[in-house]
Design a protein around this motif. Structure first.
Motif, mmCIF file in Angstrom:
data_model
loop_
_atom_site.group_PDB
_atom_site.id
_atom_site.type_symbol
_atom_site.label_atom_id
_atom_site.label_comp_id
_atom_site.label_asym_id
_atom_site.label_seq_id
_atom_site.Cartn_x
_atom_site.Cartn_y
_atom_site.Cartn_z
ATOM 1 N N ARG A 232 38.885 -92.754 31.202
ATOM 2 C CA ARG A 232 37.701 -92.610 32.047
ATOM 3 C C ARG A 232 36.514 -93.401 31.495
ATOM 4 O O ARG A 232 35.680 -93.892 32.266
ATOM 5 C CB ARG A 232 37.347 -91.121 32.159
ATOM 6 C CG ARG A 232 36.065 -90.805 32.934
ATOM 7 C CD ARG A 232 36.096 -91.334 34.335
ATOM 8 N NE ARG A 232 35.006 -90.811 35.149
ATOM 9 C CZ ARG A 232 34.511 -91.421 36.213
ATOM 10 N NH1 ARG A 232 34.998 -92.578 36.586
ATOM 11 N NH2 ARG A 232 33.532 -90.883 36.909
ATOM 12 N N PHE A 233 36.440 -93.556 30.190
ATOM 13 C CA PHE A 233 35.243 -94.150 29.594
ATOM 14 C C PHE A 233 34.955 -95.580 30.061
ATOM 15 O O PHE A 233 33.785 -95.917 30.287
ATOM 16 C CB PHE A 233 35.321 -94.093 28.072
ATOM 17 C CG PHE A 233 34.971 -92.754 27.505
ATOM 18 C CD1 PHE A 233 33.668 -92.284 27.516
ATOM 19 C CD2 PHE A 233 35.954 -91.932 26.980
ATOM 20 C CE1 PHE A 233 33.334 -91.038 27.003
ATOM 21 C CE2 PHE A 233 35.642 -90.687 26.465
ATOM 22 C CZ PHE A 233 34.337 -90.233 26.475
ATOM 23 N N PRO A 234 35.959 -96.454 30.182
ATOM 24 C CA PRO A 234 35.634 -97.810 30.640
ATOM 25 C C PRO A 234 35.031 -97.860 32.036
ATOM 26 O O PRO A 234 34.497 -98.901 32.434
ATOM 27 C CB PRO A 234 36.994 -98.522 30.595
ATOM 28 C CG PRO A 234 37.768 -97.787 29.549
ATOM 29 C CD PRO A 234 37.363 -96.350 29.744
ATOM 30 N N TYR A 235 35.112 -96.753 32.787
ATOM 31 C CA TYR A 235 34.493 -96.709 34.112
ATOM 32 C C TYR A 235 33.140 -96.012 34.075
ATOM 33 O O TYR A 235 32.264 -96.314 34.893
ATOM 34 C CB TYR A 235 35.435 -96.007 35.098
ATOM 35 C CG TYR A 235 36.762 -96.702 35.173
ATOM 36 C CD1 TYR A 235 36.936 -97.856 35.933
ATOM 37 C CD2 TYR A 235 37.847 -96.240 34.438
ATOM 38 C CE1 TYR A 235 38.142 -98.517 35.970
ATOM 39 C CE2 TYR A 235 39.069 -96.894 34.481
ATOM 40 C CZ TYR A 235 39.210 -98.032 35.242
ATOM 41 O OH TYR A 235 40.409 -98.695 35.271
ATOM 42 N N LEU A 244 20.605 -103.300 24.184
ATOM 43 C CA LEU A 244 20.057 -102.403 25.195
ATOM 44 C C LEU A 244 20.488 -100.954 24.993
ATOM 45 O O LEU A 244 20.080 -100.083 25.764
ATOM 46 C CB LEU A 244 20.483 -102.874 26.595
ATOM 47 C CG LEU A 244 20.013 -104.268 27.018
ATOM 48 C CD1 LEU A 244 20.485 -104.575 28.427
ATOM 49 C CD2 LEU A 244 18.501 -104.385 26.916
ATOM 50 N N LEU A 245 21.293 -100.683 23.971
ATOM 51 C CA LEU A 245 21.820 -99.346 23.748
ATOM 52 C C LEU A 245 20.975 -98.587 22.723
ATOM 53 O O LEU A 245 20.340 -99.192 21.860
ATOM 54 C CB LEU A 245 23.265 -99.433 23.260
ATOM 55 C CG LEU A 245 24.263 -99.976 24.278
ATOM 56 C CD1 LEU A 245 25.602 -100.249 23.606
ATOM 57 C CD2 LEU A 245 24.430 -99.003 25.448
ATOM 58 N N PRO A 246 20.988 -97.251 22.788
ATOM 59 C CA PRO A 246 20.251 -96.462 21.796
ATOM 60 C C PRO A 246 20.770 -96.721 20.386
ATOM 61 O O PRO A 246 21.963 -97.028 20.189
ATOM 62 C CB PRO A 246 20.527 -95.014 22.226
ATOM 63 C CG PRO A 246 20.944 -95.093 23.656
ATOM 64 C CD PRO A 246 21.631 -96.411 23.816
ATOM 65 N N ALA A 247 19.920 -96.572 19.401
ATOM 66 C CA ALA A 247 20.315 -96.803 18.010
ATOM 67 C C ALA A 247 21.403 -95.841 17.568
ATOM 68 O O ALA A 247 22.197 -96.165 16.680
ATOM 69 C CB ALA A 247 19.089 -96.659 17.102
ATOM 70 N N THR A 248 21.461 -94.665 18.180
ATOM 71 C CA THR A 248 22.446 -93.649 17.804
ATOM 72 C C THR A 248 23.742 -93.754 18.619
ATOM 73 O O THR A 248 24.585 -92.858 18.564
ATOM 74 C CB THR A 248 21.863 -92.244 18.014
ATOM 75 O OG1 THR A 248 21.456 -92.105 19.390
ATOM 76 C CG2 THR A 248 20.668 -92.023 17.106
ATOM 77 N N TRP A 249 23.912 -94.824 19.355
ATOM 78 C CA TRP A 249 25.050 -94.948 20.289
ATOM 79 C C TRP A 249 26.384 -94.791 19.564
ATOM 80 O O TRP A 249 26.650 -95.462 18.570
ATOM 81 C CB TRP A 249 24.989 -96.312 20.964
ATOM 82 C CG TRP A 249 25.953 -96.491 22.089
ATOM 83 C CD1 TRP A 249 27.020 -97.335 22.149
ATOM 84 C CD2 TRP A 249 25.914 -95.832 23.359
ATOM 85 N NE1 TRP A 249 27.657 -97.235 23.354
ATOM 86 C CE2 TRP A 249 26.989 -96.316 24.119
ATOM 87 C CE3 TRP A 249 25.062 -94.867 23.910
ATOM 88 C CZ2 TRP A 249 27.256 -95.878 25.411
ATOM 89 C CZ3 TRP A 249 25.328 -94.424 25.198
ATOM 90 C CH2 TRP A 249 26.408 -94.929 25.934
ATOM 91 N N SER A 250 27.233 -93.886 20.055
ATOM 92 C CA SER A 250 28.519 -93.620 19.411
ATOM 93 C C SER A 250 29.699 -94.183 20.183
ATOM 94 O O SER A 250 30.847 -93.869 19.874
ATOM 95 C CB SER A 250 28.703 -92.105 19.219
ATOM 96 O OG SER A 250 28.583 -91.424 20.462
ATOM 97 N N GLY A 251 29.410 -95.024 21.172
ATOM 98 C CA GLY A 251 30.499 -95.614 21.944
ATOM 99 C C GLY A 251 31.443 -96.443 21.088
ATOM 100 O O GLY A 251 32.664 -96.389 21.263
ATOM 101 N N ALA A 252 30.883 -97.216 20.139
ATOM 102 C CA ALA A 252 31.733 -98.042 19.277
ATOM 103 C C ALA A 252 32.593 -97.177 18.363
ATOM 104 O O ALA A 252 33.766 -97.484 18.113
ATOM 105 C CB ALA A 252 30.871 -98.996 18.454
ATOM 106 N N THR A 253 32.032 -96.083 17.872
ATOM 107 C CA THR A 253 32.801 -95.155 17.032
ATOM 108 C C THR A 253 33.958 -94.553 17.818
ATOM 109 O O THR A 253 35.090 -94.445 17.313
ATOM 110 C CB THR A 253 31.891 -94.037 16.503
ATOM 111 O OG1 THR A 253 30.832 -94.610 15.752
ATOM 112 C CG2 THR A 253 32.665 -93.061 15.642
ATOM 113 N N ALA A 254 33.692 -94.158 19.055
ATOM 114 C CA ALA A 254 34.743 -93.595 19.899
ATOM 115 C C ALA A 254 35.823 -94.628 20.186
ATOM 116 O O ALA A 254 37.019 -94.317 20.171
ATOM 117 C CB ALA A 254 34.140 -93.075 21.201
ATOM 118 N N ALA A 255 35.414 -95.870 20.443
ATOM 119 C CA ALA A 255 36.394 -96.924 20.697
ATOM 120 C C ALA A 255 37.248 -97.194 19.468
ATOM 121 O O ALA A 255 38.471 -97.367 19.559
ATOM 122 C CB ALA A 255 35.685 -98.201 21.150
#
Length: 280
Positions: A232-235, A244-255
């Motif tokens: 679901r995340f890629p959508y 443009l992402l928040p400094a605390t963004w955890s998307g890369a960690t999840a990936a």
């Protein structure tokens, strides 16, 4: 569309979503069809009983995701052409990881007559699925790298007559990083990523400790569950540039977590599934 992509990737997946994952991973390798008995056996390994499988299949048939088909006198279900096209698009987004380029935006401006308002809902659903955020009513935006998929998808589903697509840069007014938080609900997405990391980090720890001794059945169960949650995340995530992402963004960690689990689990999971499919 919701049967092909879960609404909430952090919650236990309904049986129909597990079925879609199984078809996406394994059915296309054997012609896109799985016999009823084999499908029930595969789902039983995931803790889904036969009645729930049959009920979920009925829903997927109504949504034209699966179609009934007999092969060699055996009842089974095949992916519809629509489902194949969505899964093929999904493969690129789910399994290919690229740094998001900062190369501008694609703007979708659309107007749908009131007499065809059902297409308005369909169009909004498709644009959301393609990663668009909302600037204003009838004006949606996505990073420019979404352009090719957007154009192809709208043409394929006959929605191009309602839409004009533009490429452009944001030049004024305001800070782009602040604007994107209005166009997309990044705080909610951040929370979903955090929950995904919390949910699947123990699985990754266990898989790393037993990597060379992981039973193929256990790998199959874990891989189907983590992929069902992840796909679901890629959508939900439009793929914004890091600036443009928040400094605390955890998307890369999840990936990182997902791709590490994929590296560990994919091969033994396929070994288990192929064994059941070959025996059917």
């Amino acid at each position: 569309m919701s049967d092909l992509v879960d609404d909430d990737p952090t919650q236990a997946a309904p049986p129909r979503s597990l079925i879609v994952t199984v078809y996406g991973l394994y059915a296309r390798e054997v012609g896109g069809w799985i016999g009823v008995g084999t499908l029930i056996r595969l789902l039983s390994e995931l803790g889904v009983d036969a009645q729930a499988v049959r009920s979920s299949i009925s829903r997927l048939k109504r949504r034209e995701i699966l179609v009934s088909e007999r092969r060699d006198g055996r009842a089974g279900y095949a992916l519809s052409p629509y489902a194949r096209s969505v899964l093929e698009t999904g493969d690129r987004r789910i399994f290919e990881r690229h740094a998001a380029p900062d190369d501008g935006w694609v703007i979708a401006a659309f107007s749908v007559p009131e007499s065809e308002r059902q297409h308005r809902h369909q169009l909004r659903s498709r644009l959301t699925w393609l990663g668009f955020g909302t600037v204003a009513s009838g004006v949606w935006i996505a990073p420019a790298h979404a352009l090719d998929d957007t154009r192809d998808h709208l043409l394929r589903h006959g929605l191009d007559q309602y839409v004009n697509l533009f490429r452009g840069d944001y030049v004024a007014f305001g800070d782009p990083a602040e604007q994107v938080s209005r166009w997309w609900d990044l705080a909610a997405l951040q929370g979903l990523y955090d929950e995904f990391v919390a949910r699947f980090t123990p699985m990754a720890t266990r898989a790393a400790e037993t990597e060379k001794n992981t039973a193929s059945r256990d790998a199959f169960v874990d891989y189907v569950h983590v992929l069902t949650a992840w796909r679901r995340f890629p959508y939900l995530d439009p793929g914004l540039p890091a600036a443009l992402l928040p400094a605390t963004w955890s998307g890369a960690t999840a990936a990182d977590l997902f791709f590490e689990l994929r590296r560990t689990l994919e091969e033994p999971a396929h070994e288990f599934a192929r064994g059941l499919l070959a025996d059917s």
